[in-house]
Motif scaffolding. Structure first.
Motif, PDB file in Angstrom:
ATOM      1  N   ASP A 181      11.358   4.160  -4.388  1.00  0.00           N
ATOM      2  CA  ASP A 181      10.583   5.239  -4.833  1.00  0.00           C
ATOM      3  C   ASP A 181      11.556   6.519  -5.124  1.00  0.00           C
ATOM      4  O   ASP A 181      11.852   7.321  -4.489  1.00  0.00           O
TER       5      ASP A 181
ATOM      6  N   ILE B 237       4.911   0.401  -6.794  1.00  0.00           N
ATOM      7  CA  ILE B 237       4.060   1.800  -6.397  1.00  0.00           C
ATOM      8  C   ILE B 237       3.560   2.429  -7.705  1.00  0.00           C
ATOM      9  O   ILE B 237       4.179   2.520  -8.724  1.00  0.00           O
TER      10      ILE B 237
ATOM     11  N   GLY C 251      -0.306   7.398  -7.652  1.00  0.00           N
ATOM     12  CA  GLY C 251      -0.710   7.112  -6.227  1.00  0.00           C
ATOM     13  C   GLY C 251      -1.343   5.868  -5.993  1.00  0.00           C
ATOM     14  O   GLY C 251      -1.722   5.156  -7.033  1.00  0.00           O
ATOM     15  N   GLY C 252      -0.903   5.324  -4.943  1.00  0.00           N
ATOM     16  CA  GLY C 252      -1.304   4.066  -4.423  1.00  0.00           C
ATOM     17  C   GLY C 252      -0.391   2.932  -4.763  1.00  0.00           C
ATOM     18  O   GLY C 252       0.705   3.121  -5.295  1.00  0.00           O
ATOM     19  N   TYR C 253      -0.861   1.696  -4.696  1.00  0.00           N
ATOM     20  CA  TYR C 253       0.055   0.503  -5.137  1.00  0.00           C
ATOM     21  C   TYR C 253      -0.815  -0.397  -5.681  1.00  0.00           C
ATOM     22  O   TYR C 253      -2.075  -0.501  -5.714  1.00  0.00           O
TER      23      TYR C 253
ATOM     24  N   ASP D 267      -5.027   2.008  -2.080  1.00  0.00           N
ATOM     25  CA  ASP D 267      -4.831   3.337  -2.302  1.00  0.00           C
ATOM     26  C   ASP D 267      -3.680   3.653  -1.207  1.00  0.00           C
ATOM     27  O   ASP D 267      -2.924   2.824  -0.863  1.00  0.00           O
ATOM     28  N   ALA D 268      -3.003   4.883  -0.907  1.00  0.00           N
ATOM     29  CA  ALA D 268      -2.015   5.198  -0.410  1.00  0.00           C
ATOM     30  C   ALA D 268      -2.134   4.766   0.964  1.00  0.00           C
ATOM     31  O   ALA D 268      -0.699   4.560   1.565  1.00  0.00           O
ATOM     32  N   SER D 269      -3.105   4.708   1.654  1.00  0.00           N
ATOM     33  CA  SER D 269      -3.082   4.195   2.919  1.00  0.00           C
ATOM     34  C   SER D 269      -3.144   2.766   3.256  1.00  0.00           C
ATOM     35  O   SER D 269      -2.951   2.009   4.353  1.00  0.00           O
TER      36      SER D 269
END
Length: 352
Positions: free
Chosen positions: A125, A165, A169-171, A189-191
């Motif tokens: 990242d 990534i 945002g998110g994966y 999502d990011a979580s």
């Protein structure tokens, strides 16, 4: 006036017909561009030469030190400042400068907090200067600094073999090679929660095939050609999923694969490699009967090459493996070095 009116009406009708005709031609041309039927048997030549798709080559020897001896390169990522080498054999991410000087590594294998049990992929990242490691065993992403300090973990709602990534945002995660009903490509999502399944797997094609990677990145989009017995090329930017190209590979699949099967006598071609750059797409196909086929597609020329072997006819240095790295219209391969030395990266600058 009546005659003139009739003429005007006729002209409008003719214009509408011509417009419709042109639209049909345009749609037909689009379908022809999208759908291709490469024949892995009858169109294959013996050898595809580098000179057919490569403009030039650059080599980066990776420094060997007492603290750094790579077991085997699984994947590579190059940032503005660093080269990162994924070494699954050693369960390590090695870090080098852009000219190949050894700088450090991340190794935290174990089952304690901040450790991974089975590293299977990684991402750098660059915006946050963090190394992110995918743990296949715990279905989680672990975040580390460049110095190897553990930062945090994110549990994934679904298991994954590969991930990317999203800049937005998110994966995006891949479970495309699994032999179960969940197999496919997902947007998280990011979580780590599943937002949607982008592509599911044909339930007739549930053969287990776990590649080193399924996903590539081009600028702000995640690209994939999955699952393994399908050949559509998709791009996803976090909002829209686009089908970029559809290859109807010949020969057609003869058998159904609804569960575990032996690959030893497999008659059908299964894709084992996928790499996509801005201008080129590379895939490798294998079956037990006919062995290996390489497939290269030029997006600019809308043409493809199929061959049994790849040959470096530019300088004669043969590669030993490939990576998913494709920045700035390149492919990144690697070459085996002398004994007890680290590999040499082979950067292929591709034709435009």
């Amino acid at each position: 006036m009546k005659i003139e009116g009739k003429v005007v009406i006729m002209c409008r009708i003719i214009a509408c017909v011509l417009s419709l005709f042109l639209m049909l031609i345009s749609c037909t041309e689009k379908i022809e561009r999208v759908s291709k039927y490469p024949d892995l048997l009858n169109e294959a030549v013996d050898t595809i030469a580098y000179s057919q798709f490569v403009d030039s080559i650059k080599y980066i020897p990776l420094e060997t030190t007492d603290a750094c001896l790579i077991g085997n390169i699984t994947d590579v990522e190059i940032s503005e400042e660093h080269i990162f080498v994924l070494d699954l054999q050693m369960q390590t991410v090695w870090i080098f400068s852009r000219d190949g000087k050894y700088q450090g590594h991340v190794f935290h294998k174990g089952d304690a907090p901040g450790e991974y049990v089975n590293m299977c992929q990684f991402e750098y990242d660059e915006s946050n200067r963090q190394i992110v490691i995918l743990d296949l065993w715990t279905h989680s992403l672990l975040f580390y600094t460049l110095e190897g300090k553990y930062l945090k973990s994110i549990g994934l709602e679904i298991s994954a073999f590969d991930f990317k990534i999203l800049p937005s945002g998110g994966y995006v995660i891949s479970l495309a090679g699994a032999d179960n009903k969940e197999a496919g490509i997902y947007y998280l999502d990011a979580s780590g929660k599943v937002v949607s399944q982008l592509v599911g797997r044909n339930q007739e094609h549930l053969i287990y095939m776990n590649s080193d990677w399924d996903l590539c990145s081009i600028k702000n989009e995640i690209c994939f050609m999955a699952p393994n017995l399908d050949n559509e090329v998709y791009h996803f930017d976090g909002t829209e999923l686009d089908t970029i190209q559809s290859f109807c590979m010949k020969p057609e699949i003869k058998h159904s694969y609804k569960g575990n099967v032996s690959l030893e006598h497999m008659e059908d071609f299964v894709r084992t490699r996928y790499i996509e750059s801005e201008k080129w797409l590379f895939a490798a196909y294998w079956c037990a009967v006919f062995d290996l086929r390489y497939f290269l597609y030029s997006k600019a020329a809308d043409e493809y090459l199929i061959g049994k072997y790849l040959k470096n006819d530019l300088d004669g240095v043969q590669c030993s493996g490939k990576t998913s790295m494709t920045k700035e219209n390149t492919f990144l391969f690697w070459c085996a070095p002398e004994e007890d030395r680290n590999p040499i990266l082979q950067i292929l600058y591709l034709k435009k």
